[in-house]
Design a protein around this motif. Structure first.
Motif, PDB file in Angstrom:
ATOM      1  N   ALA A   1       0.838  -1.204   0.000  1.00 28.70           N
ATOM      2  CA  ALA A   1       0.000   0.000   0.000  1.00 28.70           C
ATOM      3  C   ALA A   1       0.869   1.249   0.000  1.00 28.70           C
ATOM      4  CB  ALA A   1      -0.943  -0.007   1.204  1.00 28.70           C
ATOM      5  N   HIS A   2       1.975   1.237   0.728  1.00 32.17           N
ATOM      6  CA  HIS A   2       2.876   2.390   0.726  1.00 32.17           C
ATOM      7  C   HIS A   2       3.408   2.668  -0.675  1.00 32.17           C
ATOM      8  CE1 HIS A   2       3.926   2.038   5.271  1.00 32.17           C
ATOM      9  NE2 HIS A   2       2.772   2.609   5.065  1.00 32.17           N
ATOM     10  N   THR A   3       3.731   1.612  -1.394  1.00 32.81           N
ATOM     11  CA  THR A   3       4.222   1.776  -2.765  1.00 32.81           C
ATOM     12  C   THR A   3       3.175   2.457  -3.631  1.00 32.81           C
ATOM     13  OG1 THR A   3       5.595  -0.196  -2.533  1.00 32.81           O
ATOM     14  CG2 THR A   3       5.097   0.517  -4.784  1.00 32.81           C
ATOM     15  N   GLU A   4       1.939   2.042  -3.505  1.00 26.91           N
ATOM     16  CA  GLU A   4       0.860   2.637  -4.305  1.00 26.91           C
ATOM     17  C   GLU A   4       0.581   4.070  -3.869  1.00 26.91           C
ATOM     18  OE1 GLU A   4      -2.062   2.677  -7.348  1.00 26.91           O
ATOM     19  OE2 GLU A   4      -0.187   1.619  -6.981  1.00 26.91           O
TER      20      GLU A   4
ATOM     21  N   HIS B   1      -6.164   1.734   4.369  1.00 26.73           N
ATOM     22  CA  HIS B   1      -4.788   1.667   4.875  1.00 26.73           C
ATOM     23  C   HIS B   1      -4.713   2.214   6.301  1.00 26.73           C
ATOM     24  CE1 HIS B   1      -0.414   1.697   4.693  1.00 26.73           C
ATOM     25  NE2 HIS B   1      -0.437   2.957   5.098  1.00 26.73           N
ATOM     26  N   PHE B   2      -5.309   3.361   6.531  1.00 29.67           N
ATOM     27  CA  PHE B   2      -5.277   3.946   7.875  1.00 29.67           C
ATOM     28  C   PHE B   2      -6.035   3.077   8.870  1.00 29.67           C
ATOM     29  CE2 PHE B   2      -4.678   8.370   5.876  1.00 29.67           C
ATOM     30  CZ  PHE B   2      -3.311   8.229   5.883  1.00 29.67           C
ATOM     31  N   VAL B   3      -7.154   2.510   8.463  1.00 30.79           N
ATOM     32  CA  VAL B   3      -7.912   1.628   9.349  1.00 30.79           C
ATOM     33  C   VAL B   3      -7.080   0.387   9.681  1.00 30.79           C
ATOM     34  CG1 VAL B   3      -9.943   0.131   9.506  1.00 30.79           C
ATOM     35  CG2 VAL B   3     -10.169   2.454   8.600  1.00 30.79           C
ATOM     36  N   GLN B   4      -6.439  -0.191   8.670  1.00 24.74           N
ATOM     37  CA  GLN B   4      -5.597  -1.370   8.911  1.00 24.74           C
ATOM     38  C   GLN B   4      -4.446  -1.050   9.852  1.00 24.74           C
ATOM     39  OE1 GLN B   4      -4.788  -2.310   4.787  1.00 24.74           O
ATOM     40  NE2 GLN B   4      -5.800  -4.286   5.044  1.00 24.74           N
ATOM     41  N   GLU B   5      -3.838   0.111   9.665  1.00 22.99           N
ATOM     42  CA  GLU B   5      -2.751   0.505  10.576  1.00 22.99           C
ATOM     43  C   GLU B   5      -3.243   0.528  12.011  1.00 22.99           C
ATOM     44  OE1 GLU B   5       0.130   3.389   7.954  1.00 22.99           O
ATOM     45  OE2 GLU B   5      -1.370   4.313   9.230  1.00 22.99           O
ATOM     46  N   GLU B   6      -4.351   1.181  12.216  1.00 20.94           N
ATOM     47  CA  GLU B   6      -4.880   1.303  13.573  1.00 20.94           C
ATOM     48  C   GLU B   6      -5.226  -0.066  14.160  1.00 20.94           C
ATOM     49  OE1 GLU B   6      -6.292   4.310  15.285  1.00 20.94           O
ATOM     50  OE2 GLU B   6      -5.129   5.608  13.974  1.00 20.94           O
ATOM     51  N   GLU B   7      -5.921  -0.871  13.375  1.00 21.80           N
ATOM     52  CA  GLU B   7      -6.395  -2.154  13.887  1.00 21.80           C
ATOM     53  C   GLU B   7      -5.296  -3.206  14.005  1.00 21.80           C
ATOM     54  OE1 GLU B   7      -9.546  -3.328  11.288  1.00 21.80           O
ATOM     55  OE2 GLU B   7     -10.953  -1.889  12.147  1.00 21.80           O
ATOM     56  N   ASN B   8      -4.431  -3.279  13.017  1.00 25.43           N
ATOM     57  CA  ASN B   8      -3.496  -4.393  12.944  1.00 25.43           C
ATOM     58  C   ASN B   8      -2.112  -4.121  13.503  1.00 25.43           C
ATOM     59  OD1 ASN B   8      -5.458  -5.904  11.668  1.00 25.43           O
ATOM     60  ND2 ASN B   8      -4.802  -5.257   9.653  1.00 25.43           N
ATOM     61  N   TYR B   9      -1.594  -2.928  13.326  1.00 20.55           N
ATOM     62  CA  TYR B   9      -0.201  -2.700  13.662  1.00 20.55           C
ATOM     63  C   TYR B   9       0.008  -1.874  14.896  1.00 20.55           C
ATOM     64  CZ  TYR B   9       0.434  -4.847   9.183  1.00 20.55           C
ATOM     65  OH  TYR B   9       0.384  -5.730   8.152  1.00 20.55           O
ATOM     66  N   PHE B  10      -0.703  -0.794  15.045  1.00 25.33           N
ATOM     67  CA  PHE B  10      -0.478   0.023  16.229  1.00 25.33           C
ATOM     68  C   PHE B  10      -0.921  -0.707  17.484  1.00 25.33           C
ATOM     69  CE2 PHE B  10      -0.728   3.648  13.081  1.00 25.33           C
ATOM     70  CZ  PHE B  10       0.630   3.729  12.966  1.00 25.33           C
ATOM     71  N   SER B  11      -1.876  -1.603  17.361  1.00 20.30           N
ATOM     72  CA  SER B  11      -2.291  -2.381  18.521  1.00 20.30           C
ATOM     73  C   SER B  11      -1.238  -3.434  18.890  1.00 20.30           C
ATOM     74  CB  SER B  11      -3.635  -3.073  18.248  1.00 20.30           C
ATOM     75  OG  SER B  11      -3.497  -4.007  17.195  1.00 20.30           O
TER      76      SER B  11
END
Length: 102
Positions: free
Chosen positions: A43-46, A89-99
């Motif tokens: 996603a960062h690449t896109e 992407h922002f939702v995934q970051e919050e749900e998957n990685y920052f947690s």
């Protein structure tokens, strides 16, 4: 468009770069390797690709005295694409990685 470009280059892309080069490697070390962040890296690449498409339009607009009608479709496409990629992407970051981060 100038303000949008400034937001992309001064805030969004540095944020994505920092995640890619600082946060994700740290998460990969603690969460089982690079597979844990592979989808987000894509996603960062896109995001970077779409963000970088705006600058040539602005350069052309500066040299021509404004945006040409034929530029508008591609600019809209870039912005719609960014919206389509960034929202989940922002939702995934919050749900998957920052947690996951300690």
């Amino acid at each position: 468009m100038e303000e949008t470009h400034r937001l992309l280059t001064e805030r969004l892309l540095p944020h994505e770069y920092a995640e890619e080069h600082q946060l994700y490697p740290a998460l990969a070390r603690t969460r089982g390797g690079p597979e844990a962040t592979a989808a987000m890296s894509r996603a960062h690449t896109e995001i970077e690709r779409l963000s970088r498409r705006v600058a040539p339009h602005l350069q052309l607009a500066h040299s021509e005295g404004g945006l040409a009608p034929e530029q508008l479709d591609d600019l809209r496409s870039c912005l719609h694409g960014l919206n389509t990629v960034l929202r989940p992407h922002f939702v995934q970051e919050e749900e998957n990685y920052f947690s996951l981060a300690p």
